[in-house]
Scaffold this motif. Sequence first.
Motif, PDB file in Angstrom:
ATOM      1  N   UNK A 191       4.754  -2.375  17.836  1.00 18.33           N
ATOM      2  CA  UNK A 191       4.931  -3.055  19.116  1.00 18.33           C
ATOM      3  C   UNK A 191       5.088  -2.022  20.228  1.00 18.33           C
ATOM      4  N   UNK A 192       4.976  -2.500  21.458  1.00 18.75           N
ATOM      5  CA  UNK A 192       5.157  -1.624  22.607  1.00 18.75           C
ATOM      6  C   UNK A 192       6.621  -1.207  22.722  1.00 18.75           C
ATOM      7  N   UNK A 193       6.821   0.077  22.962  1.00 20.28           N
ATOM      8  CA  UNK A 193       8.174   0.613  23.148  1.00 20.28           C
ATOM      9  C   UNK A 193       8.045   2.045  23.633  1.00 20.28           C
ATOM     10  N   UNK A 194       9.047   2.551  24.305  1.00 20.81           N
ATOM     11  CA  UNK A 194       9.023   3.940  24.740  1.00 20.81           C
ATOM     12  C   UNK A 194       9.312   4.850  23.551  1.00 20.81           C
ATOM     13  N   UNK A 195       8.550   5.919  23.459  1.00 21.40           N
ATOM     14  CA  UNK A 195       8.658   6.873  22.347  1.00 21.40           C
ATOM     15  C   UNK A 195       8.538   6.141  21.010  1.00 21.40           C
ATOM     16  N   UNK A 196       7.528   5.270  20.920  1.00 20.75           N
ATOM     17  CA  UNK A 196       7.375   4.400  19.758  1.00 20.75           C
ATOM     18  C   UNK A 196       6.927   5.138  18.504  1.00 20.75           C
ATOM     19  N   UNK A 197       6.117   6.200  18.672  1.00 22.34           N
ATOM     20  CA  UNK A 197       5.611   6.944  17.513  1.00 22.34           C
ATOM     21  C   UNK A 197       5.781   8.438  17.765  1.00 22.34           C
ATOM     22  N   UNK A 198       7.012   8.952  17.726  1.00 16.21           N
ATOM     23  CA  UNK A 198       7.289  10.338  18.140  1.00 16.21           C
ATOM     24  C   UNK A 198       6.530  11.391  17.338  1.00 16.21           C
ATOM     25  N   UNK A 199       6.370  11.197  16.033  1.00 13.86           N
ATOM     26  CA  UNK A 199       5.650  12.186  15.230  1.00 13.86           C
ATOM     27  C   UNK A 199       4.199  12.309  15.684  1.00 13.86           C
ATOM     28  N   UNK A 200       3.601  11.180  16.007  1.00 17.18           N
ATOM     29  CA  UNK A 200       2.211  11.219  16.462  1.00 17.18           C
ATOM     30  C   UNK A 200       2.114  11.805  17.863  1.00 17.18           C
ATOM     31  N   UNK A 201       3.105  11.532  18.687  1.00 16.39           N
ATOM     32  CA  UNK A 201       3.120  12.143  20.029  1.00 16.39           C
ATOM     33  C   UNK A 201       3.097  13.664  19.896  1.00 16.39           C
ATOM     34  N   UNK A 202       3.960  14.186  19.054  1.00 22.70           N
ATOM     35  CA  UNK A 202       4.017  15.637  18.851  1.00 22.70           C
ATOM     36  C   UNK A 202       2.712  16.151  18.262  1.00 22.70           C
ATOM     37  N   UNK A 203       2.145  15.406  17.316  1.00 23.35           N
ATOM     38  CA  UNK A 203       0.898  15.825  16.691  1.00 23.35           C
ATOM     39  C   UNK A 203      -0.248  15.918  17.679  1.00 23.35           C
ATOM     40  N   UNK A 249       3.431   3.103  22.286  1.00 21.09           N
ATOM     41  CA  UNK A 249       3.312   2.151  21.184  1.00 21.09           C
ATOM     42  C   UNK A 249       1.997   1.422  21.128  1.00 21.09           C
ATOM     43  N   UNK A 250       1.010   1.866  21.914  1.00 17.44           N
ATOM     44  CA  UNK A 250      -0.321   1.268  21.848  1.00 17.44           C
ATOM     45  C   UNK A 250      -1.062   1.692  20.580  1.00 17.44           C
ATOM     46  N   UNK A 251      -0.598   2.778  19.963  1.00 18.53           N
ATOM     47  CA  UNK A 251      -1.148   3.256  18.700  1.00 18.53           C
ATOM     48  C   UNK A 251       0.008   3.627  17.781  1.00 18.53           C
ATOM     49  N   UNK A 252      -0.222   3.463  16.470  1.00 18.16           N
ATOM     50  CA  UNK A 252       0.715   3.953  15.443  1.00 18.16           C
ATOM     51  C   UNK A 252       2.104   3.328  15.529  1.00 18.16           C
ATOM     52  N   UNK A 253       2.186   2.137  16.081  1.00 16.86           N
ATOM     53  CA  UNK A 253       3.474   1.453  16.191  1.00 16.86           C
ATOM     54  C   UNK A 253       3.250  -0.051  16.149  1.00 16.86           C
ATOM     55  N   UNK A 265       0.806  -1.225   0.000  1.00 13.61           N
ATOM     56  CA  UNK A 265       0.000   0.000   0.000  1.00 13.61           C
ATOM     57  C   UNK A 265       0.841   1.277   0.000  1.00 13.61           C
ATOM     58  N   UNK A 266       2.147   1.153  -0.123  1.00 16.81           N
ATOM     59  CA  UNK A 266       3.001   2.347  -0.030  1.00 16.81           C
ATOM     60  C   UNK A 266       2.702   3.364  -1.121  1.00 16.81           C
ATOM     61  N   UNK A 267       2.274   2.902  -2.290  1.00 12.81           N
ATOM     62  CA  UNK A 267       1.963   3.831  -3.375  1.00 12.81           C
ATOM     63  C   UNK A 267       0.680   4.605  -3.107  1.00 12.81           C
ATOM     64  N   UNK A 268      -0.166   4.081  -2.234  1.00  8.66           N
ATOM     65  CA  UNK A 268      -1.402   4.795  -1.875  1.00  8.66           C
ATOM     66  C   UNK A 268      -1.094   5.831  -0.809  1.00  8.66           C
ATOM     67  N   UNK A 269      -0.532   5.379   0.308  1.00 12.55           N
ATOM     68  CA  UNK A 269      -0.150   6.279   1.396  1.00 12.55           C
ATOM     69  C   UNK A 269       0.694   5.509   2.404  1.00 12.55           C
ATOM     70  N   UNK A 270       1.748   6.122   2.882  1.00 10.71           N
ATOM     71  CA  UNK A 270       2.568   5.458   3.897  1.00 10.71           C
ATOM     72  C   UNK A 270       1.932   5.543   5.277  1.00 10.71           C
ATOM     73  N   UNK A 271       0.789   6.211   5.369  1.00  8.38           N
ATOM     74  CA  UNK A 271       0.108   6.343   6.659  1.00  8.38           C
ATOM     75  C   UNK A 271      -0.867   5.202   6.923  1.00  8.38           C
ATOM     76  N   UNK A 272      -1.143   4.369   5.906  1.00 12.33           N
ATOM     77  CA  UNK A 272      -2.172   3.347   6.073  1.00 12.33           C
ATOM     78  C   UNK A 272      -1.809   2.367   7.178  1.00 12.33           C
ATOM     79  N   UNK A 273      -0.581   1.879   7.185  1.00 13.11           N
ATOM     80  CA  UNK A 273      -0.186   0.887   8.182  1.00 13.11           C
ATOM     81  C   UNK A 273      -0.137   1.497   9.577  1.00 13.11           C
ATOM     82  N   UNK A 274       0.489   2.662   9.705  1.00 11.99           N
ATOM     83  CA  UNK A 274       0.613   3.254  11.048  1.00 11.99           C
ATOM     84  C   UNK A 274      -0.724   3.771  11.562  1.00 11.99           C
ATOM     85  N   UNK A 275      -1.648   4.084  10.658  1.00 10.25           N
ATOM     86  CA  UNK A 275      -2.996   4.453  11.076  1.00 10.25           C
ATOM     87  C   UNK A 275      -3.783   3.218  11.500  1.00 10.25           C
ATOM     88  N   UNK A 276      -3.500   2.091  10.847  1.00  8.26           N
ATOM     89  CA  UNK A 276      -4.206   0.864  11.180  1.00  8.26           C
ATOM     90  C   UNK A 276      -3.742   0.228  12.467  1.00  8.26           C
TER      91      UNK A 276
END
Length: 494
Positions: free
Chosen positions: A462-474, A456-460, A406-417
């Motif tokens: 697996x669980x990890x500290x600071x797993x999705x930094x762009x979304x944290x800032x958003x 990392x409960x969303x947009x990542x 799905x990368x040609x559609x949007x790179x956000x599909x996986x991290x949104x899912x």
Amino acid sequence: MAAASTHYPWYKKEDTDAFFALFQNNIANFVIIAITMLGMGFPASIVYGQVLPGAAVAVMVGNFYYAWSAARLARKEQRTDVTALSYGISTPVMFVFLFGVLLPAKQLTGDAALAWKIAVAACFISGAIEAAISIIGRWVQYHLPRAAMLGAVAGVALTFIAGEMLFKTLEMPIIGLVVLAIIIVGLIARVSMPFRLPTSLFAIVVGTLMAYLIGDADGARFSDAFSHLGFYPLLPNLAWFEGLGLLFTSMLAVLTVVLPITLYNAIETMNNVEAMEAAGDKYDVRECQAVDGVGTMIGALFGGVFPTTVYIATVGAKWMGAGRGYSLLNGAVYAIATMFGLIAALAAIIPVSVVAPILVFVGISMIATAFQTNDTRYYPAVALAMLPYFANYVMTRFNRGAEEVVSDISNAIVIMGQGAMFMAIFLGAMTVSVIDHQFRRAAAFALIAAGFSWLGLMHAPKLALNAAPDFVVGYLAMAVLFAYFAFQQRNEGH
């Protein structure tokens, strides 16, 4: 003077439609489980002799309990129109356990038996976590807006149930469209079927006969069906205990999948209980989460590897006018059918396109309920909460290859899912809060979303500290924006 006792029937005609809807959906899940696990290299002895019987025990225990719970509510409120909660394996959770627990365990150990035991242990832990979560279930239900919760569930209904099953319906277009027409006439328009047969039963009979008469199904289905017959006893075992040792040594990473999907499962239970309350039957969400957790643990004791939950089809059963009979029948028939291999046999005989339209109805009834039980001003929140599941559906269907596909559609599909249920609820809750001009509350939901993203409960993956930094800032930026409007609102109030 004591009030006259209310006769709450054990079974009524409307229970038949609801039974077929719930039973066929569980069959669909069980067939997917069987085909997928066999394809991964798990032997039939584990799939048919352990996994399916274990799941059947969990389904039986939960359905019997919720039938009893419905009778208790009927007595308490002196009503005869109470509908028992549906119970089964959640489709999204099923896929996560298939590809996030079973497959990695099989790949890392190279041993099907060990991988199964690890998955059984993970399932047992998942049930224990959900039972613990039940302590705060009512508090969460009170503070999360209904539009957000039902919107999230409607997203699941639109993609995994109504949408997926409409695809299956049209795989045999002549048969599927005729059966869909029967469902629309009988279950939506509520027109009586010939010979006063229940709509679902009439649809299955007509569709199956058509499939064999016009050649879309052949006799090979029968020979394949008979090959699955046998005796698979429902017996407890120690696989869960042996799996715990493996899980906490070489397979600890699996727990990073179990925690978020268990939180999802608990929220799905909460959402579906909320949907039933909106439809007229009020059950205790904490009790339901505890029962779902215990039911999952009991299933694991018998070899099951899939968590169970209050099922999304409950509102469809309510629309059909069902009581408790469909739940009792589903539990009993499912146990018997699994013990003798009849589930796989039935699934081999009846084409998927014949039963899929029934589940399309279940999905659309859930979507309709999300809108009908909320004020029109909250419709945008419901619609927004539905959207993350488009991404989750695409991501799930392409499994590990999703990013490339799905990368040609949007790179956000996986991290949104990833963590779509959480994203759906938080976006919906923020929207409801803003609609009500409760900007401080909206900011609080944005902060929680930032915290979930950081863990990392969303947009990542697996669980990890600071797993999705762009979304944290958003999300933090959203919180700041909402806080600004709250400050402005307070100044204008002075």
